[in-house]
Every structure is written in structure tokens, then in C-alpha cells.
Design an enzyme around this catalytic site. Structure first.
Site, PDB file in Angstrom:
ATOM      1  N   SER A 159      -3.424   5.615   8.425  1.00  0.00           N
ATOM      2  CA  SER A 159      -2.867   5.656   9.640  1.00  0.00           C
ATOM      3  C   SER A 159      -3.991   5.069  10.474  1.00  0.00           C
ATOM      4  O   SER A 159      -3.834   4.227  11.493  1.00  0.00           O
ATOM      5  CB  SER A 159      -2.959   7.110  10.181  1.00  0.00           C
ATOM      6  OG  SER A 159      -4.049   7.829   9.945  1.00  0.00           O
ATOM      7  N   ASN A 160      -5.322   5.070   9.832  1.00  0.00           N
ATOM      8  CA  ASN A 160      -6.190   4.665  10.999  1.00  0.00           C
ATOM      9  C   ASN A 160      -6.737   2.924  10.972  1.00  0.00           C
ATOM     10  O   ASN A 160      -7.303   2.539  11.807  1.00  0.00           O
ATOM     11  CB  ASN A 160      -7.507   5.392  10.543  1.00  0.00           C
ATOM     12  CG  ASN A 160      -8.215   5.210   9.246  1.00  0.00           C
ATOM     13  OD1 ASN A 160      -7.369   4.938   8.428  1.00  0.00           O
ATOM     14  ND2 ASN A 160      -9.460   5.126   8.978  1.00  0.00           N
ATOM     15  N   LYS A 185       4.713   2.717   0.620  1.00  0.00           N
ATOM     16  CA  LYS A 185       5.120   3.805   1.386  1.00  0.00           C
ATOM     17  C   LYS A 185       4.598   3.543   2.764  1.00  0.00           C
ATOM     18  O   LYS A 185       3.457   3.858   3.037  1.00  0.00           O
ATOM     19  CB  LYS A 185       4.845   4.862   0.789  1.00  0.00           C
ATOM     20  CG  LYS A 185       5.562   6.149   1.455  1.00  0.00           C
ATOM     21  CD  LYS A 185       4.611   6.512   2.738  1.00  0.00           C
ATOM     22  CE  LYS A 185       5.438   7.939   3.560  1.00  0.00           C
ATOM     23  NZ  LYS A 185       4.803   8.231   4.585  1.00  0.00           N
ATOM     24  N   ALA A 186       5.462   3.138   3.682  1.00  0.00           N
ATOM     25  CA  ALA A 186       4.968   2.577   5.126  1.00  0.00           C
ATOM     26  C   ALA A 186       4.176   4.016   6.037  1.00  0.00           C
ATOM     27  O   ALA A 186       5.187   5.187   5.706  1.00  0.00           O
ATOM     28  CB  ALA A 186       6.125   1.979   5.936  1.00  0.00           C
ATOM     29  N   HIS A 187       3.263   3.925   6.719  1.00  0.00           N
ATOM     30  CA  HIS A 187       2.984   5.063   7.338  1.00  0.00           C
ATOM     31  C   HIS A 187       3.975   5.374   8.339  1.00  0.00           C
ATOM     32  O   HIS A 187       4.385   4.572   9.308  1.00  0.00           O
ATOM     33  CB  HIS A 187       1.524   4.891   7.673  1.00  0.00           C
ATOM     34  CG  HIS A 187       0.515   6.032   8.279  1.00  0.00           C
ATOM     35  ND1 HIS A 187       1.019   6.726   9.365  1.00  0.00           N
ATOM     36  CD2 HIS A 187      -0.004   6.945   7.549  1.00  0.00           C
ATOM     37  CE1 HIS A 187       0.342   7.938   9.476  1.00  0.00           C
ATOM     38  NE2 HIS A 187      -0.198   7.979   8.478  1.00  0.00           N
ATOM     39  N   GLY A 240      -6.239   8.554   3.042  1.00  0.00           N
ATOM     40  CA  GLY A 240      -5.952   9.749   3.813  1.00  0.00           C
ATOM     41  C   GLY A 240      -6.643  10.915   3.471  1.00  0.00           C
ATOM     42  O   GLY A 240      -7.826  10.808   3.266  1.00  0.00           O
ATOM     43  N   GLU A 264      -8.815   7.470  -1.661  1.00  0.00           N
ATOM     44  CA  GLU A 264      -9.744   7.662  -0.618  1.00  0.00           C
ATOM     45  C   GLU A 264      -9.624   8.689   0.184  1.00  0.00           C
ATOM     46  O   GLU A 264      -8.456   8.622   0.879  1.00  0.00           O
ATOM     47  CB  GLU A 264     -10.384   6.396  -0.180  1.00  0.00           C
ATOM     48  CG  GLU A 264     -11.575   6.574   0.852  1.00  0.00           C
ATOM     49  CD  GLU A 264     -11.425   5.697   1.970  1.00  0.00           C
ATOM     50  OE1 GLU A 264     -11.790   6.330   3.306  1.00  0.00           O
ATOM     51  OE2 GLU A 264     -11.103   4.654   2.215  1.00  0.00           O
ATOM     52  N   CYS A 301     -13.272   6.377   8.220  1.00  0.00           N
ATOM     53  CA  CYS A 301     -13.551   7.161   7.150  1.00  0.00           C
ATOM     54  C   CYS A 301     -14.935   7.424   6.780  1.00  0.00           C
ATOM     55  O   CYS A 301     -15.690   8.110   6.189  1.00  0.00           O
ATOM     56  CB  CYS A 301     -12.948   6.705   5.776  1.00  0.00           C
ATOM     57  SG  CYS A 301     -12.817   4.805   5.657  1.00  0.00           S
ATOM     58  N   GLU A 391     -14.167  17.402   6.333  1.00  0.00           N
ATOM     59  CA  GLU A 391     -14.211  16.041   7.332  1.00  0.00           C
ATOM     60  C   GLU A 391     -13.482  16.698   8.527  1.00  0.00           C
ATOM     61  O   GLU A 391     -12.170  17.192   8.247  1.00  0.00           O
ATOM     62  CB  GLU A 391     -13.560  14.900   6.675  1.00  0.00           C
ATOM     63  CG  GLU A 391     -13.604  13.860   7.492  1.00  0.00           C
ATOM     64  CD  GLU A 391     -12.816  12.788   7.011  1.00  0.00           C
ATOM     65  OE1 GLU A 391     -13.150  11.504   7.466  1.00  0.00           O
ATOM     66  OE2 GLU A 391     -11.977  12.801   6.120  1.00  0.00           O
TER      67      GLU A 391
END
Length: 526
Positions: A159-160, A185-187, A240, A264, A301, A391
Site C-alpha cells: 500500500s505505502n 495480487k493488486a493492492h 505488508g 517484509e 517500513c 509497529e
């Protein structure tokens, strides 16, 4: 902009078998954008994975130079996307145009980096131990080794970073460079952006003569499990949350044929501020840290989520300045409503912990994220309190004060695996940091000195990885040329005729690549 219906990308074409329609949204206002997408069905997931499997038989034989041309063509197509594309990405993600333009350059740059890796050939890891027929007591056969792509790779868009860690991002670039077809796999947070990027990849594949099925992309939140469990998929790349990455890891491990997941996931990226640095420039460090914590609304991240120092008047002055700077920060729009909701819950949990105290920040409210600063008792770190290690994805950081260097070391020993750790110090500080550095090397993938972790250079030497839970496999990186190794496996040839050897291992070596070993110079077996 005319309304469109987005179809899944399968085997070089488009498919819309599903009845569920997904809507692209403006991240700032929440209004519907004129882009709608068909969620992939299980049959379409199967078709995409089978298309990648079929393409692998051809694509793995494509020469490194041809693959390099393919990656370079993708980069050219991405660079050619116009201002309308940049505006669309801004609307879907609430990220500013300058950030998107910079990220586009990073995305095309990492594709070109892998093209250069293919051209120099060292990714093969070619090793040759020539036959020693006169060796005593036993002769040695001719033994040669190199690495090939593992097979079709499933990539989950992040996403980021809607460009650099998503459809055409680092995982896709590394897998394609390794000779592995990809199923993305598209966000769901930037589906129209993903459509533009996928179309660019498809155009490049067609222009360079790549096989149909070398790139595929699917829409829908429910397709990930089908994809990871599909027998054609041989590896997974993911960026993610810890929850999402661990779920994929467990699925992959439970398959009849387990496959690797390179995820990650979660990192709080500690920053250690040392005494002499605080004396010399404490106010400046507070200003720089504030900028790092709040950059991009904290949606990195490598965001510095933990700041640790040793008790002193200079540390108290620094903490006061840090809190004042954080209190002055404005709210920012996050990537999407789900990210904002998750951030609000994370901040709420910190507020509710009896050993964590709020230092700065407006109450979380509305459609934007307010930066926050907290202070926690150091015992939470030494006792490995789960909340302190979790996090909070957004513009929030926690400060911890150690009584002395011994307590600082003890606290850092309680840290889980991280992507980064940073040492802020003067020369006198750093001269005595050998033991501290040795500890951090066991905890993180990248140690920074007098810099801040937000920002990852794409280059040969970069490591963007680390021990669990930062990643699911500490031996790899998702940024830099070393990322290709995640999607390669070794194959050995014994007494193979030269005509049947892959070009990288032939005596004539038509690729001209470097050999890492030569059996004539290697030590004889005992």
C-alpha cells in the site's frame, strides 16, 4: 475521465469472469473514482497461475540480454506515463505529486538495475570444479553449478509504495530478472494505479517478444489464499503487516509442497542517540527526528518508531525539544481509510498502557492522522513487552530513557528483529561502540550512522531485510540487486557434455561471465 471497468490480466489478455465489482476511491475525500474492477474468481486465479507455469518453460530459456531488454522496456513504458497518471496515483493514495514522480524514477531505476545485473552475469553464481582424473586415492568428476529461476512467483502489492513496492516494484523486477513469471495480487488501495502499471508491463512484454503469461495480475481481497496455495506457484513476495505476512507464510508452509515466502512485515527501527551527540546538537537531532517520523505521514517500513538514549541533562533537553517539535506537526491524510483506522487503534493501545505516557500530539480524530510522541518505561523493552515491539504504522514514535550504558545494552538485547537500527553520535561516542554494533548486527539488516532510516537507496550493496519479525527470511533483501537471489535455486551438472551445459557453464563461456571457482585451483578433496 471516462468510466472504465478493470479486468484481470491473464496470459497476455484481459479477463472479467467475476460478478463482484470493486470500486477505486479518492484517498482524501472517500468519493468514488471512475474506475471499477472485477474481482478475480478462483477459476481466474487458476488460469493466471497456469499461464505463468506455461510461460516459465519458455521464459527460463530466454537469454539474460533479452530479459534485460524486457526490464528496460518496462522502465521506459513507466517513465512515459504522463501527468494524468501521476494525478491518478495522487488521488488514490493522497501522496503528493513530487513523491509520486520520485517514486516512478525509483521504480524504473530498479528495473534498469536488474537489467545491468543480467548483463554482467554474476547472478548465475557459476562455479566450476574441473575433473581431476589422476587424483589419488580417487579421481574427481567434472562438477559445475549455476542458478536458475525457481518458477512462477506470486507478488502481493504494497500500500505505502504504489509504484516501487507494488505491481512493477522490486519483487516483480527481481523475479522477472531471475527468469520467473509473475502473478501479482493488486493492492485494493490503488487498483487504477496498478492497472496503469500492469498495462505498461504488458506493452513491454509484447514489444520484446516475451511469452504470454510472463506477467499476470489479479484484483480482489479474497484471491491471496487461492494464489499462495496454487501448486504452480513456487515462491511468494510480500510487503505488508506482520499478521498478513505470517498468514501467507503459514499457508505456504502447509502446502503439500511447501514454498518460500519472502515477507517484509514489521519493524520499529530503533534510533540510539548517544551522549556526546546530544550535548553537541540535541536540538538539531530533535528536529531531524521529527522530520523522519512524520515524513510521508509515517507510512514507511523504516519509520523510526523507537528512540533510545541515556539519562542526562542533555537527554532531558533533547526530549523536551523533540516533544515540542512533534506537538507542532499538522495532521496528514493517510493512504486509505483502512490504514487510518489501523493507526488510530495502534495509538489507542499505546494510550491505554499504564507504563507508556503520552508526550505530544493532538487527539486522533477526523479523516487525518495526527503525529504522536510517547515515552515508555525501559522495563517494557527488557521484559519484551509485545505492545512496545509492535509497529504502529504512521507518524508515531516512542522514547525510552536508560539509566546508563549497561541498561541501554540490556534493553537493546530485548529487541526483536528489525529492518534498521541507527546510531547518532560524535566521534568519541562511536569510538566505544564496538560491543553495541556487534549486538545490533544480530538484530537488524542495516545499521546507519548519523542518518535516519526513512529512505532506502536502490543499489548493489543495500539490504532491506532483517531477522523475524522484520522479515520471514533474514537471508534476503527486497531492495537492491541481491534481491534476485530470493528467486533462484542452484543446479549442479556432473560430467555433463559441454554441448548440453547451459551457456554460463560451457568451456567457451559465450556469455563471458565471471566464474566464482575453478577446479584447477581448488583444493583436492581429502
Amino acid at each position: 475521465m471516462p468510466a472504465t471497468i478493470g479486468h484481470n490480466f491473464i496470459a497476455g489478455g484481459r479477463s472479467a469472469g467475476g460478478e463482484v465489482i470493486l470500486q477505486s476511491l479518492d484517498a482524501t475525500t472517500g468519493e468514488a473514482l471512475p474506475y471499477r474492477f472485477h474481482q478475480a474468481t478462483e477459476a481466474e486465479v487458476d488460469a493466471a497461475a497456469r499461464a505463468a507455469e506455461a510461460a516459465y518453460l519458455t521464459y527460463r530459456q530466454v537469454s539474460p540480454e533479452q530479459r534485460a531488454q524486457f526490464l528496460s522496456a518496462i522502465a521506459d513504458e513507466i517513465d512515459a506515463l504522463g501527468d494524468d497518471f501521476v494525478q491518478l496515483v495522487c488521488r488514490e493514495t493522497a501522496l503528493p505529486a513530487a513523491r509520486i514522480q520520485g517514486e516512478r524514477g525509483r521504480t524504473s531505476g530498479q528495473l534498469r538495475l536488474f537489467a545491468s545485473v543480467l548483463r554482467r552475469g554474476d547472478f548465475y553464481g557459476a562455479r566450476i570444479d574441473r575433473a581431476l582424473p589422476a587424483r589419488h586415492p580417487l579421481p574427481r568428476a567434472d562438477i559445475r553449478q549455476y542458478r536458475i529461476g525457481v518458477g512462477p512467483v506470486a507478488v502481493f502489492g504494497a500500500s505505502n509504495f504504489p509504484l516501487a513496492f507494488s505491481t512493477a516494484g522490486g519483487d516483480t523486477a527481481a523475479a522477472l530478472a531471475a527468469g520467473c513469471p509473475v502473478v501479482v495480487k493488486a493492492h485494493s488501495g490503488h487498483m487504477a494505479t496498478a492497472d496503469y502499471m500492469a498495462s505498461a508491463i504488458l506493452r513491454a512484454a509484447q514489444h520484446t517478444g516475451m511469452p504470454n503469461g510472463v506477467f499476470n495480475m489479479l484484483y480482489g481481497n479474497g484471491v491471496g489464499e487461492w494464489l499462495v496455495k496454487h501448486p504452480a506457484i513456487q515462491a511468494v513476495g510480500f510487503t505488508g503487516s506482520l499478521k498478513g505476512g505470517r498468514a501467507l507464510y503459514d499457508m505456504a508452509a502447509a502446502r503439500p509442497q511447501p514454498i518460500p515466502v519472502f515477507a517484509e512485515m514489521s519493524s520499529i527501527n530503533p534510533v540510539i542517540v548517544l551522549p556526546e551527540a546530544l550535548k553537541a546538537r540535541g536540538a538539531k537531532i530533535a528536529e531531524e527526528l521529527t522530520a523522519s517520523v512524520t515524513m510521508g505521514c509515517g507510512q514507511f517500513c523504516t519509520n523510526p518508531g523507537l528512540v533510545i538514549g541515556i539519562r542526562s541533562p542533555a537527554f532531558s533537553d533533547f526530549l523536551h525539544a523533540f516533544a515540542a517539535k512533534m506537538a507542532d506537526q499538522s495532521a496528514q491524510t493517510m493512504l486509505n481509510a483502512g490504514t487510518l483506522a489501523s493507526y488510530a487503534k495502534g495509538v489507542e493501545r499505546l494510550h491505554g498502557h499504564p507504563a507508556i505516557h503520552h508526550l505530544a500530539g493532538q487527539p486522533q480524530q477526523g479523516r487525518q492522522a495526527w503525529p504522536q510522541l510517547f515515552q515508555a518505561d525501559i522495563a517494557l523493552l527488557t521484559q519484551r513487552d509485545e505492545l512496545l515491539q509492535e509497529e504502529v504504522f504512521g507518524p508515531t514514535s516512542i522514547v525510552i530513557e536508560a539509566a546508563d550504558a549497561a541498561e541501554l545494552h540490556k534493553a537493546l538485547a530485548g529487541l526483536q528483529g528489525q529492518l534498521t537500527a541507527t546510531l547518532i553520535g560524535e566521534d568519541d561516542d562511536l569510538a566505544g561502540c564496538g560491543e553495541l554494533l556487534a549486538l545490533l548486527e544480530q538484530k537488524v539488516g542495516r545499521v546507519l550512522f548519523n542518518g535516519y532510516p526513512t529512505g532506502v537507496e536502490v543499489c548493489d550493496a543495500m539490504v532491506h531485510g532483517g531477522p523475524y519479525p522484520a522479515t520471514s527470511d533474514a537471508r534476503g533483501t527486497s531492495v537492491g540487486s541481491l534481491a534476485i537471489e530470493r528467486f533462484l535455486r542452484p543446479v549442479c551438472y556432473q560430467n555433463c557434455p559441454d554441448t548440453l551445459l547451459p551457456d554460463a557453464l560451457k568451456n567457451a563461456n559465450p556469455l563471458g561471465i565471471m566464474r566464482l571457482l575453478d577446479g584447477q585451483n581448488s583444493r583436492d578433496a581429502l
